[in-house]
Design an enzyme around this catalytic site. Sequence first.
Site, short mmCIF file in Angstrom:
data_model
loop_
_atom_site.label_atom_id
_atom_site.label_comp_id
_atom_site.label_asym_id
_atom_site.label_seq_id
_atom_site.Cartn_x
_atom_site.Cartn_y
_atom_site.Cartn_z
N HIS A 160 17.43 22.23 9.24
CA HIS A 160 18.76 22.74 8.88
C HIS A 160 18.74 23.28 7.44
CE1 HIS A 160 23.02 22.94 7.99
NE2 HIS A 160 23.22 22.96 9.29
N GLU A 199 21.35 30.27 12.36
CA GLU A 199 22.49 29.99 11.48
C GLU A 199 22.32 30.78 10.19
OE1 GLU A 199 24.47 25.97 12.48
OE2 GLU A 199 22.83 25.55 11.14
P1 PGA Z 1 29.84 25.06 10.19
O1 PGA Z 1 28.39 24.35 10.13
O2 PGA Z 1 30.20 25.18 11.64
O3 PGA Z 1 30.73 24.13 9.44
O4 PGA Z 1 29.68 26.39 9.53
C1 PGA Z 1 27.38 24.71 11.01
C2 PGA Z 1 26.10 24.00 10.63
O5 PGA Z 1 25.84 23.86 9.42
O6 PGA Z 1 25.32 23.58 11.51
#
Ligand code: PGA
Length: 246
Positions: free
Chosen positions: A93, A165
């Site tokens: 992450h 992401e």
């Molecule tokens: P968010 O986080 O939906 O609050 O943007 C997603 C993540 O960091 O996995």
Amino acid sequence: MKNMIMANWKMQLSIKDGLVLAKQIAKQIKNSKSEVVICPDYASLPFIGPVLKKSFVALGAQDSAVTEYGAYTGEVSPVNLKSLGVSYVIIGHSERREHLHENSAIINAKIKAALGQKLIPILCIGEKLTERNNGETKKYLSSELRRALKGVKISNSNSLIIAYEPIWAISTNRSAKPILAEEADEVQSFIKQRAFKILKKTVRILYGGSVNIRNAEGFLAQQNINGLLIGAASLNFKDFSFICSI
Ligand code: PGA
């Protein structure tokens, strides 16, 4: 393959509050069209595992160690995660890459250790705003995939998942603004092709970054978006259950 809706609770809830939310989810989310997974923090796993046991919802962890056992103070073994009923593990992450300086070699080792325990890794990748502004998104993602998946072998398409992401779109980033669903789809199509080249399997690609009740449907309608990784909106039962019902 079904879509997946995955909740990343990060370090946002006390054990008590997490248990309340997990009980609500286990009781009320029963026939979502998607697979549903919740990822609490490590300390909550032994309490939340039993709550989910006979439910529709699976348990995930937010990280796991580079190896089974050893002198790694503070780390948590994938073997122990498995024995707590964990099925999925988020790996790489962006918050861990940023705050804990995790690099591709560490992420690669964590993926292999998780697969060794038959845990399903969710490899997170995403470009920073500078890479996006320089038109280097695909170059960055391609090199990150190559390094994180180096030597990784999976037995079938369900053994590993990738989450795209874009770091600039994650809600904890102060400048976060949502990406257009079509743009995410285009990048995810690219990721899918690159991952196929490396893994020889078509794996699911989730989208994550500021997903909420207003934009979730648009993301899920895209061909190359096979589910969502949700931070902030997963902490609110109403919002999360709505997204699971799409
Ligand atoms: P968010 O986080 O939906 O609050 O943007 C997603 C993540 O960091 O996995």
